[in-house]
Motif scaffolding. Structure first.
Motif, PDB file in Angstrom:
ATOM      1  N   CYS A  71       0.839  -1.230  -0.290  1.00 52.76           N
ATOM      2  CA  CYS A  71      -0.265  -0.014  -0.287  1.00 52.76           C
ATOM      3  C   CYS A  71       0.550   1.258   0.277  1.00 52.76           C
ATOM      4  N   VAL A  72      -0.009   2.233  -1.149  1.00 52.44           N
ATOM      5  CA  VAL A  72       0.316   3.573  -0.958  1.00 52.44           C
ATOM      6  C   VAL A  72      -0.316   4.702  -0.283  1.00 52.44           C
ATOM      7  N   GLY A  73       0.088   5.837   0.347  1.00 47.27           N
ATOM      8  CA  GLY A  73      -0.615   6.720   0.566  1.00 47.27           C
ATOM      9  C   GLY A  73      -0.840   7.523  -0.728  1.00 47.27           C
ATOM     10  N   GLU A  74      -1.430   8.783  -0.576  1.00 51.59           N
ATOM     11  CA  GLU A  74      -2.372   9.671  -1.427  1.00 51.59           C
ATOM     12  C   GLU A  74      -1.398  11.636  -1.059  1.00 51.59           C
ATOM     13  N   ASP A  75      -0.303  11.089  -1.053  1.00 51.72           N
ATOM     14  CA  ASP A  75       1.373  11.971  -1.126  1.00 51.72           C
ATOM     15  C   ASP A  75       1.885  12.306  -2.496  1.00 51.72           C
ATOM     16  N   PRO A  99      -5.508   6.138   2.042  1.00 49.77           N
ATOM     17  CA  PRO A  99      -6.058   7.958   2.063  1.00 49.77           C
ATOM     18  C   PRO A  99      -4.927   7.950   3.186  1.00 49.77           C
ATOM     19  N   GLY A 100      -3.582   8.728   3.400  1.00 47.40           N
ATOM     20  CA  GLY A 100      -3.407   9.112   3.798  1.00 47.40           C
ATOM     21  C   GLY A 100      -1.747   9.405   3.429  1.00 47.40           C
ATOM     22  N   GLN A 101      -0.716   8.955   3.915  1.00 46.46           N
ATOM     23  CA  GLN A 101       1.055   9.064   3.753  1.00 46.46           C
ATOM     24  C   GLN A 101       0.996   7.342   3.862  1.00 46.46           C
ATOM     25  N   THR A 102       2.032   8.310   2.498  1.00 54.99           N
ATOM     26  CA  THR A 102       2.807   6.305   1.960  1.00 54.99           C
ATOM     27  C   THR A 102       3.901   6.176   3.278  1.00 54.99           C
ATOM     28  N   GLY A 103       4.367   5.092   3.896  1.00 50.44           N
ATOM     29  CA  GLY A 103       5.903   5.236   4.771  1.00 50.44           C
ATOM     30  C   GLY A 103       6.719   5.806   4.581  1.00 50.44           C
ATOM     31  N   VAL A 104       7.794   6.382   5.629  1.00 50.97           N
ATOM     32  CA  VAL A 104       8.872   6.859   5.771  1.00 50.97           C
ATOM     33  C   VAL A 104       9.596   6.235   6.787  1.00 50.97           C
ATOM     34  N   ALA A 105      10.895   5.840   5.840  1.00 59.01           N
ATOM     35  CA  ALA A 105      12.438   5.255   6.779  1.00 59.01           C
ATOM     36  C   ALA A 105      13.403   6.570   6.388  1.00 59.01           C
ATOM     37  N   HIS A 106      13.423   6.974   8.019  1.00 58.54           N
ATOM     38  CA  HIS A 106      14.492   7.730   8.038  1.00 58.54           C
ATOM     39  C   HIS A 106      15.738   6.955   9.012  1.00 58.54           C
ATOM     40  N   ILE A 107      16.812   7.495   7.965  1.00 56.75           N
ATOM     41  CA  ILE A 107      17.484   6.089   8.047  1.00 56.75           C
ATOM     42  C   ILE A 107      19.117   7.173   8.526  1.00 56.75           C
ATOM     43  N   ARG A 108      20.024   7.042   9.351  1.00 59.78           N
ATOM     44  CA  ARG A 108      21.700   7.252   9.392  1.00 59.78           C
ATOM     45  C   ARG A 108      22.684   6.421   9.171  1.00 59.78           C
ATOM     46  N   VAL A 109      23.482   7.405   8.318  1.00 57.21           N
ATOM     47  CA  VAL A 109      24.443   6.063   7.833  1.00 57.21           C
ATOM     48  C   VAL A 109      26.019   7.512   8.432  1.00 57.21           C
ATOM     49  N   GLU A 114      27.658   1.500   9.104  1.00 61.54           N
ATOM     50  CA  GLU A 114      26.799   1.201  10.003  1.00 61.54           C
ATOM     51  C   GLU A 114      25.420   2.119   9.942  1.00 61.54           C
ATOM     52  N   ASN A 115      24.615   1.568   9.755  1.00 61.44           N
ATOM     53  CA  ASN A 115      23.184   2.723  10.297  1.00 61.44           C
ATOM     54  C   ASN A 115      22.085   2.600  11.043  1.00 61.44           C
ATOM     55  N   ASP A 116      21.235   2.862  11.399  1.00 64.83           N
ATOM     56  CA  ASP A 116      20.771   2.949  12.486  1.00 64.83           C
ATOM     57  C   ASP A 116      18.928   3.635  11.011  1.00 64.83           C
ATOM     58  N   ILE A 117      17.635   3.014  12.297  1.00 68.03           N
ATOM     59  CA  ILE A 117      16.336   3.254  10.950  1.00 68.03           C
ATOM     60  C   ILE A 117      15.572   3.132  11.856  1.00 68.03           C
ATOM     61  N   VAL A 118      14.971   4.594  11.932  1.00 71.04           N
ATOM     62  CA  VAL A 118      13.349   4.757  12.177  1.00 71.04           C
ATOM     63  C   VAL A 118      12.612   4.556  11.025  1.00 71.04           C
ATOM     64  N   MET A 119      11.350   3.429  10.636  1.00 68.85           N
ATOM     65  CA  MET A 119      10.487   3.503  10.214  1.00 68.85           C
ATOM     66  C   MET A 119       9.268   3.243  10.416  1.00 68.85           C
ATOM     67  N   VAL A 120       8.486   4.631   9.744  1.00 69.36           N
ATOM     68  CA  VAL A 120       6.666   5.239  10.527  1.00 69.36           C
ATOM     69  C   VAL A 120       5.650   3.670   9.674  1.00 69.36           C
ATOM     70  N   PRO A 121       5.022   2.601   9.336  1.00 69.72           N
ATOM     71  CA  PRO A 121       4.630   2.395   8.748  1.00 69.72           C
ATOM     72  C   PRO A 121       3.569   3.121   8.130  1.00 69.72           C
ATOM     73  N   LEU A 122       2.637   3.874   7.934  1.00 72.33           N
ATOM     74  CA  LEU A 122       1.672   4.386   7.910  1.00 72.33           C
ATOM     75  C   LEU A 122       1.363   4.447   6.662  1.00 72.33           C
ATOM     76  N   ALA A 123       0.765   4.075   5.320  1.00 76.20           N
ATOM     77  CA  ALA A 123      -0.047   3.251   4.241  1.00 76.20           C
ATOM     78  C   ALA A 123       0.216   1.729   4.299  1.00 76.20           C
TER      79      ALA A 123
END
Length: 334
Positions: A71-75, A99-109, A114-123
């Motif tokens: 699923c994706v959002g309407e953004d 309806p709403g927002q597509t999922g977003v992942a904030h990644i820091r490398v 190496e990385n860390d990730i915050v994933m916001v599921p949303l759609a």
């Protein structure tokens, strides 16, 4: 590579991915900031991501007929998601807009890759059992492998596994992010592919050595899984089957960014199994794909194409017989 003889026979080469899709917002810096600190970075990217979408792109680049359910959002992100998937040859006929927002992942490398990730599921949270059932009904006859993960609601992952098993598909589960599943699911899984952290969380066994990986793999087999493949980055991976254990050394590469390395591995593994490769050869090709992915920045942009993977494997042919699945010298990533 279907393990349960009671399931319907299949004569297909497609891969069906049911999973998450996001836009990845990635920052690169020499180190990660401390709590409360603002730190200047070196670069920024905005690209297609999500474990499901990444694995679909990887399987598509591996050469498999690939179908994606999500699923994706309407953004503003939705068209970018669709374009990224279709550019990789992924069938998005079952990518639903909600309806709403597509999922977003904030990644820091950081500079070490190496990385860390915050994933916001949303759609991604709007996926439904009915959507999964519709996709299976249409696509299972021309698919050989179901590849799924745990970035969608885990109850739906279990629903997808049950439906795919009943329709005769080989089930490959990447249990990330790790989450306890119902015991009844494990006998329906042909190949489970946790990394050492996920295996530790799921089994309660601290996977800090090859011996511990074997114990964790046996934990999955004791619950009905046909094959457990524990990946351990620079230590390679361990394949545990009934009465057998195989260690697969890693490929030696220079690490730039580990984001999506596991997705490259999973996508190529599924594509190779769908094409009829045996499991050791499929792991060998998947390991090469994962190794190449860590040499590049980003998630979907780092996923290698089949010609690149084949060329990498060709360079190893003189040092190791590909038939044994080892994939060459031990190195940085499986």
């Amino acid at each position: 590579m279907t393990a349960q003889d009671s399931r319907p026979p299949h004569d297909a080469t497609g891969v069906l991915v049911i999973g998450s899709v996001t836009m990845d917002v990635t920052t690169f810096s020499s180190r990660l900031p401390r709590p409360g600190e603002t730190f200047l970075g070196d670069a920024f990217t905005l690209v297609l991501g999500g474990k499901g979408a990444n694995q679909a792109v990887a399987a598509g680049r591996a050469g498999a007929p690939i179908r994606f359910v999500g699923c994706v959002g309407e953004d503003l992100f939705a068209p970018l998601v669709r374009q990224g998937l279709t550019d990789a040859g992924v069938d998005i006929g079952h990518l639903r807009e909600v309806p709403g927002q597509t999922g977003v992942a904030h990644i820091r490398v950081d500079a070490s890759g190496e990385n860390d990730i915050v994933m916001v599921p949303l759609a991604n949270a709007e996926l439904t059992a009915e959507q999964i059932d519709s996709a299976l009904e249409e696509l299972a006859p021309t698919s050989e492998v179901l590849l799924t993960q745990l970035e969608i609601p885990f109850a739906l992952t279990m629903h997808a596994i049950r439906g795919a098993h009943d329709k005769g598909l080989t089930v490959v589960l990447d249990p990330a992010p790790a989450h306890d599943l119902e015991e009844s699911i494990w006998p329906l899984v042909d190949v489970v592919t946790p990394n050492e952290t996920e295996a530790s969380l799921l089994t309660g066994i601290e996977v800090d050595s090859r011996e511990a990986a074997v114990q964790a793999g046996q934990w999955f087999l004791d619950r009905g899984v046909t094959h457990a493949l524990i990946t351990m980055a620079g230590a390679g991976c361990v394949l545990v089957g009934t009465g057998s254990v195989r260690h697969v050394p890693a490929h030696r590469v220079e690490v730039v960014d580990t984001t999506a390395a596991g997705d490259a591995f999973a996508g190529y593994l599924a594509a190779s199994l769908a094409a009829g490769e045996d499991l050791p050869r499929a792991i060998n090709r998947a390991g090469a794909a994962g190794a190449l992915a860590v040499t590049r920045r980003g998630a979907s942009p780092s996923l290698p194409r089949a010609a690149e993977v084949d060329a990498h494997l060709a360079t190893l042919a003189g040092t190791q017989d590909p038939a044994d699945g080892s994939g060459g010298d031990e190195g940085d990533h499986p």
